[in-house]
Structure formats: structure tokens, C-alpha cells
Design a protein around this motif. Structure first.
Motif, PDB file in Angstrom:
ATOM      1  N   GLY A 111      -7.665  37.280  -8.469  1.00 56.55           N
ATOM      2  CA  GLY A 111      -6.352  36.932  -7.945  1.00 56.55           C
ATOM      3  C   GLY A 111      -6.147  35.437  -8.008  1.00 56.55           C
ATOM      4  N   SER A 112      -4.913  35.015  -7.886  1.00 59.75           N
ATOM      5  CA  SER A 112      -4.568  33.602  -8.041  1.00 59.75           C
ATOM      6  C   SER A 112      -4.653  32.844  -6.717  1.00 59.75           C
ATOM      7  N   VAL A 113      -4.393  31.550  -6.821  1.00 59.18           N
ATOM      8  CA  VAL A 113      -4.423  30.633  -5.689  1.00 59.18           C
ATOM      9  C   VAL A 113      -3.034  30.035  -5.554  1.00 59.18           C
ATOM     10  N   CYS A 114      -2.515  29.984  -4.345  1.00 55.82           N
ATOM     11  CA  CYS A 114      -1.185  29.421  -4.112  1.00 55.82           C
ATOM     12  C   CYS A 114      -1.253  27.894  -4.180  1.00 55.82           C
ATOM     13  N   ASP A 115      -0.180  27.283  -4.685  1.00 56.93           N
ATOM     14  CA  ASP A 115      -0.178  25.826  -4.853  1.00 56.93           C
ATOM     15  C   ASP A 115       0.229  25.044  -3.605  1.00 56.93           C
ATOM     16  N   ASP A 116       0.402  25.698  -2.456  1.00 61.31           N
ATOM     17  CA  ASP A 116       0.716  24.967  -1.220  1.00 61.31           C
ATOM     18  C   ASP A 116      -0.420  23.998  -0.923  1.00 61.31           C
ATOM     19  N   ASP A 117      -0.118  22.726  -0.777  1.00 61.25           N
ATOM     20  CA  ASP A 117      -1.101  21.668  -0.507  1.00 61.25           C
ATOM     21  C   ASP A 117      -2.144  21.536  -1.616  1.00 61.25           C
ATOM     22  N   TRP A 118      -1.867  22.000  -2.827  1.00 58.24           N
ATOM     23  CA  TRP A 118      -2.801  21.933  -3.958  1.00 58.24           C
ATOM     24  C   TRP A 118      -2.788  20.520  -4.519  1.00 58.24           C
ATOM     25  N   THR A 119      -3.943  19.862  -4.516  1.00 57.38           N
ATOM     26  CA  THR A 119      -4.025  18.464  -4.932  1.00 57.38           C
ATOM     27  C   THR A 119      -5.104  18.267  -6.001  1.00 57.38           C
ATOM     28  N   ASP A 120      -5.173  17.041  -6.519  1.00 59.24           N
ATOM     29  CA  ASP A 120      -6.214  16.701  -7.485  1.00 59.24           C
ATOM     30  C   ASP A 120      -7.611  16.844  -6.870  1.00 59.24           C
ATOM     31  N   ARG A 121      -7.732  16.685  -5.554  1.00 57.68           N
ATOM     32  CA  ARG A 121      -9.036  16.883  -4.892  1.00 57.68           C
ATOM     33  C   ARG A 121      -9.479  18.337  -5.019  1.00 57.68           C
ATOM     34  N   ASP A 122      -8.545  19.252  -4.815  1.00 58.00           N
ATOM     35  CA  ASP A 122      -8.852  20.676  -4.961  1.00 58.00           C
ATOM     36  C   ASP A 122      -9.218  20.993  -6.412  1.00 58.00           C
ATOM     37  N   ALA A 123      -8.443  20.432  -7.348  1.00 53.17           N
ATOM     38  CA  ALA A 123      -8.707  20.643  -8.776  1.00 53.17           C
ATOM     39  C   ALA A 123     -10.094  20.125  -9.148  1.00 53.17           C
ATOM     40  N   ALA A 124     -10.494  18.988  -8.567  1.00 50.99           N
ATOM     41  CA  ALA A 124     -11.811  18.404  -8.866  1.00 50.99           C
ATOM     42  C   ALA A 124     -12.929  19.360  -8.465  1.00 50.99           C
ATOM     43  N   VAL A 125     -12.760  20.052  -7.348  1.00 45.88           N
ATOM     44  CA  VAL A 125     -13.781  20.994  -6.883  1.00 45.88           C
ATOM     45  C   VAL A 125     -13.865  22.191  -7.830  1.00 45.88           C
ATOM     46  N   VAL A 126     -12.717  22.715  -8.251  1.00 39.76           N
ATOM     47  CA  VAL A 126     -12.707  23.838  -9.189  1.00 39.76           C
ATOM     48  C   VAL A 126     -13.407  23.432 -10.483  1.00 39.76           C
ATOM     49  N   CYS A 127     -13.062  22.263 -11.010  1.00 42.42           N
ATOM     50  CA  CYS A 127     -13.668  21.803 -12.259  1.00 42.42           C
ATOM     51  C   CYS A 127     -15.174  21.588 -12.102  1.00 42.42           C
ATOM     52  N   ARG A 128     -15.584  21.023 -10.976  1.00 43.50           N
ATOM     53  CA  ARG A 128     -17.018  20.817 -10.718  1.00 43.50           C
ATOM     54  C   ARG A 128     -17.735  22.164 -10.671  1.00 43.50           C
ATOM     55  N   GLN A 129     -17.134  23.148 -10.012  1.00 47.46           N
ATOM     56  CA  GLN A 129     -17.735  24.476  -9.920  1.00 47.46           C
ATOM     57  C   GLN A 129     -17.909  25.085 -11.314  1.00 47.46           C
ATOM     58  N   LEU A 130     -16.999  24.776 -12.222  1.00 46.36           N
ATOM     59  CA  LEU A 130     -17.060  25.325 -13.573  1.00 46.36           C
ATOM     60  C   LEU A 130     -17.927  24.491 -14.510  1.00 46.36           C
ATOM     61  N   GLY A 131     -18.502  23.390 -13.992  1.00 45.59           N
ATOM     62  CA  GLY A 131     -19.424  22.603 -14.792  1.00 45.59           C
ATOM     63  C   GLY A 131     -18.833  21.395 -15.480  1.00 45.59           C
ATOM     64  N   PHE A 132     -17.578  21.051 -15.200  1.00 48.08           N
ATOM     65  CA  PHE A 132     -16.951  19.873 -15.797  1.00 48.08           C
ATOM     66  C   PHE A 132     -17.177  18.663 -14.907  1.00 48.08           C
ATOM     67  N   SER A 133     -17.288  17.489 -15.496  1.00 46.50           N
ATOM     68  CA  SER A 133     -17.568  16.293 -14.704  1.00 46.50           C
ATOM     69  C   SER A 133     -16.500  15.212 -14.840  1.00 46.50           C
ATOM     70  N   GLY A 134     -15.517  15.418 -15.704  1.00 45.31           N
ATOM     71  CA  GLY A 134     -14.476  14.411 -15.906  1.00 45.31           C
ATOM     72  C   GLY A 134     -13.377  14.488 -14.858  1.00 45.31           C
ATOM     73  N   THR A 135     -12.321  13.747 -15.095  1.00 48.89           N
ATOM     74  CA  THR A 135     -11.167  13.718 -14.200  1.00 48.89           C
ATOM     75  C   THR A 135     -10.477  15.082 -14.163  1.00 48.89           C
ATOM     76  N   ALA A 136     -10.049  15.497 -12.976  1.00 52.40           N
ATOM     77  CA  ALA A 136      -9.369  16.780 -12.806  1.00 52.40           C
ATOM     78  C   ALA A 136      -7.925  16.528 -12.385  1.00 52.40           C
ATOM     79  N   LYS A 137      -7.023  17.325 -12.921  1.00 51.82           N
ATOM     80  CA  LYS A 137      -5.602  17.197 -12.614  1.00 51.82           C
ATOM     81  C   LYS A 137      -5.092  18.534 -12.095  1.00 51.82           C
ATOM     82  N   ALA A 138      -4.449  18.501 -10.941  1.00 46.28           N
ATOM     83  CA  ALA A 138      -3.862  19.715 -10.365  1.00 46.28           C
ATOM     84  C   ALA A 138      -2.520  19.996 -11.026  1.00 46.28           C
ATOM     85  N   ARG A 139      -2.231  21.254 -11.228  1.00 48.78           N
ATOM     86  CA  ARG A 139      -0.937  21.685 -11.744  1.00 48.78           C
ATOM     87  C   ARG A 139      -0.391  22.749 -10.798  1.00 48.78           C
ATOM     88  N   ALA A 140       0.904  22.687 -10.532  1.00 46.16           N
ATOM     89  CA  ALA A 140       1.541  23.594  -9.578  1.00 46.16           C
ATOM     90  C   ALA A 140       2.648  24.396 -10.266  1.00 46.16           C
TER      91      ALA A 140
END
Length: 182
Positions: A81-110
Motif C-alpha cells: 500500500g502507499s504512503v500519504c504525502d501529509d507532512d512528507w518531507t526530504d527527511r522522510d525521503a532520506a530514510v526511505v532511500c537509506r532503507q533501500l541502500g542509497f546514500s545520495g541526496t533524497a528528494k520528496a515528491r508529493a
């Protein structure tokens, strides 16, 4: 023995992979195991510490142009299931990317930037500090109550590189003209 869902089976790592998810494995949730077969790992040197045993649900990116981007989906109760974009920020995106093994800059999209999901909307109002290792470690006020539609599905771009437009200036006195061929 653990409790709850068994997510992976038939994992066949060579040993050079950067993540367990890089190893060949069965489809998520498909297994012929019982919790009597749960495995564990002891890391060395002895100074290694295990963070929290409950790292939370698996995460994937869907409908991006590459494996580094897409709509964020989590596996809860055996269903993606998906995640709602309420309060979705680059900090949240960074955690998702880190969990998936990426180490670069993360950008949130809403606003369903990568298209609308079709399953349940599992998470809303996620509050990550940006330092967590998995989305499951972030605070979520309540996973059952949300006021979202799929038009608000959250997405991320991992290893984000901002494209810069070069400043092109004309030098000299040569006029530029455009002609249309007939």
C-alpha cells in the motif's frame, strides 16, 4: 522463534551483496517455512550492536523511470500500500532511500508525482528526523486513521542530482537569425 509474517525464504546470497535484498530470494511473503526455521546473525567485531529488532515493514518504489525513484509503497498485513504525502518531507525521503541502500541526496515528491496507487493507503503523517535507518523507525501517530486519497501518494527520488541550466551568452557582433524553410 519470531511472530507475525515470514517475509523472505530461499535467500541465496553470494556474500558480496551490499544488502540482503540484493540476494536472490522468493517473492515477499511466499514461503514454506515456520517460525521454528527463523534465523539470526551474530556480527563481529564484538563492538557491533543490533539496533531495534523491529525495523518495520519492507519498502519499495513503484512506477519510477529507474530503480532510484517512484511512489513509496510499504508491505503491511501481506498487502502493498502507499504512503500519504501529509507532512512528507526530504527527511522522510532520506530514510526511505537509506532503507533501500542509497546514500545520495533524497528528494520528496508529493501529489502522486509517480502516479496513483491502487491498494490501501497504509501510512499517513510520518515524522522522520532523517537519521532513522528504516521508515518503520519513524513516528507515525496512527496507521489506521488517515484523510488521504491516492492523489496524495508520496514518492521519492534517491541519489537526486539537480540539473543546472547552463548560462549561454552570445559573444561578438554576429546577429542570430532563424529562417523557416518552405
Amino acid at each position: 522463534a519470531g511472530q507475525g509474517f515470514i517475509l523472505l525464504d530461499d535467500v541465496a546470497c553470494v556474500g558480496t551483496e551490499l544488502s540482503l535484498l540484493d540476494c536472490p530470494h522468493s517473492n515477499w511473503g511466499q514461503h514454506d517455512c515456520s517460525h521454528a526455521e527463523d534465523l539470526g546473525v551474530r556480527c563481529s567485531p564484538e563492538s557491533n550492536t543490533v539496533m531495534d529488532g523491529s525495523l518495520g515493514p519492507p519498502v519499495r518504489l513503484v512506477d519510477g523511470e529507474s530503480t532510484k525513484e517512484g511512489r513509496v509503497e510499504v508491505l503491511l498485513h501481506g498487502q502493498w500500500g502507499s504512503v500519504c504525502d501529509d507532512d512528507w518531507t526530504d527527511r522522510d525521503a532520506a530514510v526511505v532511500c537509506r532503507q533501500l541502500g542509497f546514500s545520495g541526496t533524497a528528494k520528496a515528491r508529493a501529489m502522486a508525482y509517480f502516479g496513483e496507487g491502487h491498494g490501501p493507503i497504509h501510512l499517513d503523517n510520518i515524522e522522520c528526523s532523517g537519521m532513522e535507518h528504516t521508515l518503520g523507525q519513524c513516528a507515525t501517530p496512527d496507521t489506521r486513521i488517515h484523510s488521504c486519497w491516492h492523489s496524495e501518494d508520496a514518492g521519492v527520488i534517491c541519489d537526486y542530482v539537480e540539473e543546472k541550466v547552463q548560462d549561454i551568452r552570445r559573444t561578438g557582433d554576429t546577429p542570430i537569425s532563424c529562417m523557416q524553410e518552405s
